[in-house]
Design an enzyme around this catalytic site. Sequence first.
Site, short mmCIF file in Angstrom:
data_model
loop_
_atom_site.label_atom_id
_atom_site.label_comp_id
_atom_site.label_asym_id
_atom_site.label_seq_id
_atom_site.Cartn_x
_atom_site.Cartn_y
_atom_site.Cartn_z
N LYS A 144 0.65 -1.47 0.22
CA LYS A 144 -0.03 0.52 0.13
C LYS A 144 1.31 0.88 0.13
O LYS A 144 0.38 2.18 -1.02
CB LYS A 144 -0.71 0.38 1.36
CG LYS A 144 -2.34 -0.67 0.62
CD LYS A 144 -2.78 -1.11 1.94
CE LYS A 144 -3.58 -1.80 2.53
NZ LYS A 144 -4.42 -2.25 3.62
N GLN A 200 -4.61 -1.28 9.88
CA GLN A 200 -4.33 -2.41 9.35
C GLN A 200 -5.07 -3.61 9.95
O GLN A 200 -4.80 -3.70 11.26
CB GLN A 200 -2.94 -3.32 8.77
CG GLN A 200 -2.78 -3.91 8.04
CD GLN A 200 -3.21 -4.40 6.70
OE1 GLN A 200 -3.11 -3.49 5.68
NE2 GLN A 200 -3.62 -5.29 6.32
N ASP A 215 -10.46 4.02 4.39
CA ASP A 215 -11.07 2.09 4.00
C ASP A 215 -12.45 1.84 4.52
O ASP A 215 -13.35 0.81 3.97
CB ASP A 215 -10.55 0.99 5.40
CG ASP A 215 -9.67 0.44 4.54
OD1 ASP A 215 -9.50 0.31 3.05
OD2 ASP A 215 -8.69 -0.86 5.74
#
Length: 281
Positions: A49, A93, A116
């Site tokens: 990422k 994460q 997200d």
Amino acid sequence: MNIVYGSELSERMNQELAAKVAALTGRKPRLAVILVGEDPASQIYVRSKEKACHKVGIEAETFLLPAESREVEVAGLIERLNEDPAVDGILLQLPLPKGLDKDKLIDKIAAEKDVDGLTSINAGRLANGLSGHVPCTPLGVIDLLEEMGCDFSGKHAVIVGRTRLVGLPLIHLLLKKNCTVTVCHSRTQDLPAVCRQADILVTAVGKARMFTKDYIKEGVYAVDVGISRVDGKICGDLDFDNIKELCAGITPMPKGTGPMTIARLLRNTWQAYCWREGYDQ
Ligand code: NAP
């Protein structure tokens, strides 16, 4: 049969985004990634990422916290990043080490920085048809179906998997496209018969090559989200080699939904930046 590679589509999307970022005269968009613990798969995801951000000109910084961190410490970092004017997007994460409440921590992220799209606020906004950040993988699924030339309206879409990450947000995205949506899960009875009714089939289970010819109607648009490892190689839920000829469109695994998820994360970070700066996207 139209095999659509997310690796190619994402490359085009990323190039477009890189041009927009390069044209900025002020500060660049910035993503903060929080990694708690040393899960090797998470370390790989976080690195990819970060690399993808840098490639399009988005600044990325990873905050590493030890696996034994207390919830209050992770929450403290999130709150600091929420208040940092230089940070546009925050990503926690997953999975988190045992003992940390994932749902509680995700909901600490400010909705406008939740790139997200996993906070309750953004999930609620999506369900209510309001604008907000939408989870990256489902957005990438829609991009892939569009790239296949799928005409959504009135089609029967079957989603297998009902998590907050994939299946649930996808329901709303497909409904918005005027599909008739069926959601399946581990308790669904006669799954092959339900899947055979699908004009659009999205599989997000994580069981290697589970979806054989028995699950496929000729002319289906099939998108593979599931990831498994077989003999050290990445493998999807779709029995790709044996069903591809039957499909109007299909994605491979790897090189399908994975790169699209990252491309959509970059887009969401750009979106967060534009919202905060009052820019047109
Ligand atoms: P998850 O937490 O792994 O849950 C799997 C889902 O599949 C659940 O909804 C489960 O049903 C359902 N399921 C399990 N066995 C089934 C069966 N035999 N028949 C029908 N449904 C079954 O889900 P996730 O986090 O959404 O991830 C799903 C897969 O996608 C994983 O392989 C993950 O690695 C992958 N993934 C890929 C990407 C990408 O970018 N390509 C992104 C995210 C996730 P229940 O709800 O009844 O348990």
